[in-house]
Design a protein around this motif. Structure first.
Motif, short mmCIF file in Angstrom:
data_model
loop_
_atom_site.label_atom_id
_atom_site.label_comp_id
_atom_site.label_asym_id
_atom_site.label_seq_id
_atom_site.Cartn_x
_atom_site.Cartn_y
_atom_site.Cartn_z
N THR A 1 -55.39 7.25 -42.34
CA THR A 1 -54.05 7.83 -42.25
C THR A 1 -53.21 7.11 -41.23
OG1 THR A 1 -54.97 9.98 -42.83
CG2 THR A 1 -52.80 9.96 -41.79
N LEU B 1 -50.96 4.13 -42.36
CA LEU B 1 -49.78 4.25 -43.20
C LEU B 1 -48.51 3.78 -42.51
CD1 LEU B 1 -50.48 7.58 -45.08
CD2 LEU B 1 -50.51 5.27 -46.01
N SER C 1 -45.25 6.76 -48.32
CA SER C 1 -44.37 7.90 -48.15
C SER C 1 -45.03 8.97 -47.30
CB SER C 1 -43.97 8.51 -49.51
OG SER C 1 -45.09 9.10 -50.14
N GLN C 2 -44.20 9.81 -46.71
CA GLN C 2 -44.66 10.99 -45.98
C GLN C 2 -43.71 12.13 -46.27
OE1 GLN C 2 -46.35 11.18 -41.83
NE2 GLN C 2 -44.37 12.13 -41.39
N GLU C 3 -44.28 13.29 -46.60
CA GLU C 3 -43.47 14.48 -46.90
C GLU C 3 -44.01 15.69 -46.16
OE1 GLU C 3 -41.53 16.85 -50.72
OE2 GLU C 3 -43.32 15.62 -51.01
N ARG C 4 -43.11 16.47 -45.60
CA ARG C 4 -43.43 17.75 -44.97
C ARG C 4 -42.74 18.84 -45.78
NH1 ARG C 4 -40.97 21.03 -40.70
NH2 ARG C 4 -42.55 22.01 -39.37
N ARG D 1 -48.40 18.58 -44.79
CA ARG D 1 -47.94 17.19 -44.73
C ARG D 1 -48.77 16.34 -45.68
NH1 ARG D 1 -48.73 17.83 -39.26
NH2 ARG D 1 -50.25 16.11 -39.26
N GLU D 2 -48.07 15.57 -46.49
CA GLU D 2 -48.75 14.67 -47.43
C GLU D 2 -48.31 13.24 -47.17
OE1 GLU D 2 -49.95 14.67 -52.08
OE2 GLU D 2 -47.81 14.91 -51.66
N ARG D 3 -49.30 12.34 -47.05
CA ARG D 3 -49.03 10.92 -46.87
C ARG D 3 -49.66 10.15 -48.02
NH1 ARG D 3 -50.44 10.38 -40.36
NH2 ARG D 3 -48.61 11.55 -39.62
N ARG E 1 -54.44 8.83 -50.18
CA ARG E 1 -53.72 10.11 -50.05
C ARG E 1 -54.35 10.93 -48.95
NH1 ARG E 1 -54.10 15.38 -53.96
NH2 ARG E 1 -52.26 16.51 -53.20
N ARG E 2 -53.51 11.52 -48.10
CA ARG E 2 -53.96 12.44 -47.07
C ARG E 2 -53.06 13.68 -47.12
NH1 ARG E 2 -57.19 9.14 -47.47
NH2 ARG E 2 -58.21 7.85 -45.90
#
Length: 394
Positions: free
Chosen positions: A3, A6, A127-130, A147-149, A172-173
Motif C-alpha cells: 500500500t 501507491l 487511485s485513492q477514494e474515501r 478507504r480504497e487504494r 487493491r487495498r
C-alpha cells in the motif's frame, strides 16, 4: 506491491509525464466541474422494516432527505501519442434527519496511456477514494468511512500480424472497519495474461487467465486465498451496429483458514450491444463470478443478468433498465440472496456546460435469512456544471 508503494506509483506517473514530451508538442486541457444532488432515500440503513429500525437504531424512521455536493477537476495532458490524466474530487453529504451520518468524501486518480508505433500500447493507473461504507451487510448503524487504494498497469503488443498479447497487474487495498475490528482490511494482488487471434475481420478469439492472491487482515482468523481463472474469450462486431463479447471458463479459489471453504465453479460473462436506430440502443449482459464477501471474510458466487435501453438525442439522454442477480455465500450457515434492481436516469443538457439529471433507483433483496431482506427507492434531481475543455498549448 505494498500500500505504501501507491503514492510512489503516482509520483512515477507524473515523472513519466514530465520526461516523455520534451521533444514533442503538448497540450493541456482543464475541466473543473461541480454537482449538487438532492434525493430521497426510502431506506437509509437497509433495514428489513420499522421493527428492525427501532430495535437497532432506537428510531423507527427508515427514510431521509439527503444533499450531496461535490467539486472537482479533470486535467488531461497530451503529448505525441501519449496522455496523462488527473481527477481530483471532494464531496460533502448532509442528511436531514440522520445528521450523525453527515460526512466528507474524496477521490484522487491518475492515469497514463501510451501507444508506441502501431503494435504496442500501455496503461498505468493509481487511485485513492474515501467514502461511506454501505449499510447493506453491516450490523452497525454508526457511520463508517472506508478507504480504497487501487493501482496497476496493462501492456498489449502484437508479436505477429494475427496475434496480440495482453498482460496486466493490479493491486487493491480496502480498509473498511467493522464493529470490534477497527483494522479490518482486504488486500488483493492480481496478474492477468491473454493471447488473442485477430485477423482484421469482425471476430476475434483468445484465451484469458488470471491469478489473484488475497488476504483479510485485522480479524482473529487471518483468511488467505489464492484464486485461479482460465477462460475462452470471443468478440464479434458487425459494422458498428452489433457488438458481442463473451468469456467462458473455470475459477478455483483455495481458502486458507480454520473454516476452509474452497470454491470451484464455471464462470464467465456474455454481453450484446445493438443499435436499433440512430438514437436507440439496447444492452443485454449475463455473468457469473467469484467475489470476496467483505463482512464475512469469505467467498460469494454472483450470478446475474442485466438489460438496459438507451435513447439519446442532441439534448436529452434516457437510460432505463433492470438487473437481477443471485449471491451464494460460501459460509455456514448457508446464505442465498436474490437482488432485483431497476433504474431510470435522464440527462438534459440545456447548455453545453449544464446537465440536469433526474433519476430513480429501486433495489430489493430477498434472502433465506430474514434479517438480510430489505427494499428501497432512491429518487432525486442532480445539477452538474462543467467548464473548460479548451486546449492550452505548451
Amino acid at each position: 506491491m505494498r500500500t505504501s508503494d501507491l503514492p510512489r506509483a503516482g509520483g512515477a506517473l507524473l515523472a513519466l509525464g514530465s520526461l516523455l514530451p520534451l521533444a514533442a508538442a503538448a497540450e493541456l486541457e482543464l475541466r473543473p466541474y461541480a454537482e449538487a444532488r438532492a434525493y430521497y432515500d426510502s431506506n437509509v440503513y437497509s433495514f428489513s422494516g420499522r421493527d428492525e429500525a427501532l430495535a437497532r437504531n432506537g428510531d423507527d424512521q427508515l427514510s431521509d432527505r439527503v444533499m450531496r455536493g461535490l467539486a472537482g477537476l479533470q486535467a488531461d495532458y497530451g503529448f505525441s501519442r501519449q496522455s496523462l490524466g488527473l481527477t481530483a474530487e471532494g464531496r460533502r453529504l448532509i442528511y436531514d434527519h440522520f445528521s450523525q451520518l453527515d460526512h466528507n468524501e474524496h477521490l484522487v486518480a491518475l492515469a497514463y496511456k501510451g501507444r508506441y508505433g502501431e503494435d504496442v500500447s500501455s496503461r498505468l493507473y493509481a487511485s485513492q477514494e474515501r467514502r461511506m461504507a454501505s449499510f447493506a451487510d453491516r450490523d452497525t448503524t454508526a457511520l463508517t468511512l472506508e478507504r480504497e487504494r487501487l493501482g496497476g498497469g496493462e501492456l498489449g503488443f502484437a508479436p505477429g500480424d494475427d496475434w496480440r498479447v495482453e498482460l496486466g497487474a493490479r493491486v487493491r487495498r480496502l480498509l473498511s472497519p467493522l464493529p470490534g475490528l477497527p483494522d479490518f482490511t482486504l488486500a488483493e494482488n492480481g496478474a492477468t495474461a491473454g493471447l488473442r487471434y485477430v485477423d482484421g475481420g469482425p471476430a476475434s478469439f483468445g484465451l484469458a487467465t488470471e491469478y489473484l492472491k488475497g488476504r483479510f487482515d485485522g480479524t482473529p482468523d487471518q483468511t488467505r486465498f489464492d484464486q485461479y481463472t482460465a477462460q475462452l474469450d470471443a468478440r464479434y462486431e458487425i459494422s458498428g451496429l452489433t457488438r458481442m463479447n463473451g468469456r467462458l471458463g473455470y475459477t478455483r479459489r483455495n481458502e486458507r483458514n480454520s473454516a476452509r471453504a474452497d470454491v470451484s465453479t464455471v464462470t464467465g460473462s456474455i454481453g450484446v450491444q445493438r443499435n436499433l436506430s440512430g438514437v436507440t440502443s439496447v444492452e443485454l449482459n449475463a455473468f457469473r463470478n467469484v467475489e470476496s464477501y467483505l463482512v464475512g471474510a469469505q467467498s460469494v458466487i454472483d450470478t446475474g443478468v442485466r438489460a438496459a435501453l438507451n435513447w439519446q438525442r442532441s439534448l436529452v439522454t434516457v437510460s432505463t433498465g433492470v438487473q437481477w442477480h443471485r449471491s451464494d455465500f460460501q459460509i455456514e450457515p448457508r446464505r442465498e440472496d436474490r437482488i432485483t434492481q431497476a433504474f431510470f436516469h435522464v440527462n438534459l443538457a440545456p447548455r453545453r456546460w449544464l446537465d440536469v439529471q433526474p433519476f430513480v433507483d429501486y433495489r430489493n433483496r430477498s434472502s433465506n435469512i430474514a434479517s438480510e431482506r430489505y427494499h428501497g427507492v432512491v429518487a432525486g434531481l442532480g445539477l452538474r456544471v462543467q467548464f473548460g475543455g479548451a486546449e492550452v498549448a505548451r
